[in-house]
Design an enzyme around this catalytic site. Structure first.
Site, short mmCIF file in Angstrom:
data_model
loop_
_atom_site.label_atom_id
_atom_site.label_comp_id
_atom_site.label_asym_id
_atom_site.label_seq_id
_atom_site.Cartn_x
_atom_site.Cartn_y
_atom_site.Cartn_z
N SER A 136 3.50 -11.91 -4.36
CA SER A 136 2.59 -11.23 -5.20
C SER A 136 3.46 -10.30 -3.82
CB SER A 136 1.51 -11.15 -4.79
OG SER A 136 1.28 -9.79 -6.08
N HIS A 167 3.90 -10.85 -11.37
CA HIS A 167 3.03 -10.52 -12.44
C HIS A 167 3.56 -10.04 -13.97
CE1 HIS A 167 0.44 -11.48 -8.81
NE2 HIS A 167 0.21 -10.68 -8.32
#
Length: 199
Positions: A90, A126
């Site tokens: 991330s 994501h």
């Protein structure tokens, strides 16, 4: 191998989880926290001594700001050129790229464009698990806010040699990586990249 949890304010629970993941293994685990002060006397020497640097997720905007205060933007350039593997999830993926989409500023996804840019691509994270990630990333690439780049579903990693993507890998079935670039009509064009499944 060392862990940086700057993106979550060096949360002690996450640091402990990192050590727990390698307990009983041959991995020599360490960590570098920057709150309230660096946990090692010589940050540069510590990072250059690693085989792998792993950066956790959280706020990429805060991570970049704190790293720059401590001069880590320049240190990581040297560490990368020395051949240390730089990795993360991330925010820990976004930081090595030019930028991508982030919720660092609130629930509305916004662009971050001041990544370390060791990799001259944008990065979409994501891609499959947060419904706004794909359309916002597409829009930002299409309008030129972000350069062309690579996006990943959760569980997929991008493997670069130098600045070139050599493969994508996945820890689960059905997940993919994607090349996203601006097409001739000014729209974003997404091309799937089939990852190699890790056993």
């Amino acid at each position: 191998m060392t862990y940086l949890g700057t993106a979550t304010g060096d949360d002690p629970a996450r640091v402990a989880t990192f050590y727990g993941a390698f307990a009983g293994s041959a991995v020599r685990a360490s960590h570098l926290s920057l709150f309230p002060m660096p946990t090692v006397a010589d940050v540069r020497a510590h990072l250059l001594a690693q085989d792998v640097v792993w950066v956790g997720g959280g706020s990429v905007a805060n991570l970049l700001a704190v790293w720059r205060v401590h001069g880590l933007d320049e240190v990581f350039q040297e560490v990368w050129q020395a051949g240390v593997v730089l990795a993360g999830v991330s925010a820990g993926s976004l930081c090595w790229h030019v930028g991508g989409t982030t919720d660092s500023f609130g629930p509305e996804l916004l662009p971050v464009t001041d990544g370390l840019a060791l990799l001259p691509h944008s990065n979409g994270v994501h891609h499959d698990s947060e419904e706004q990630r794909r359309p916002v990333y597409h829009r930002l690439v299409a309008d030129g806010t972000l350069p062309a780049g690579y996006a990943t579903d959760d569980g997929v990693g991008l493997v670069y040699r130098g600045t070139e993507l050599v493969e994508a890998v996945a820890d689960r079935p059905g997940a993919s990586a994607y090349r996203v670039e601006r097409g001739p009509d000014g729209d974003a064009v997404e091309r799937p990249i089939r990852p190699r499944r890790l056993s």
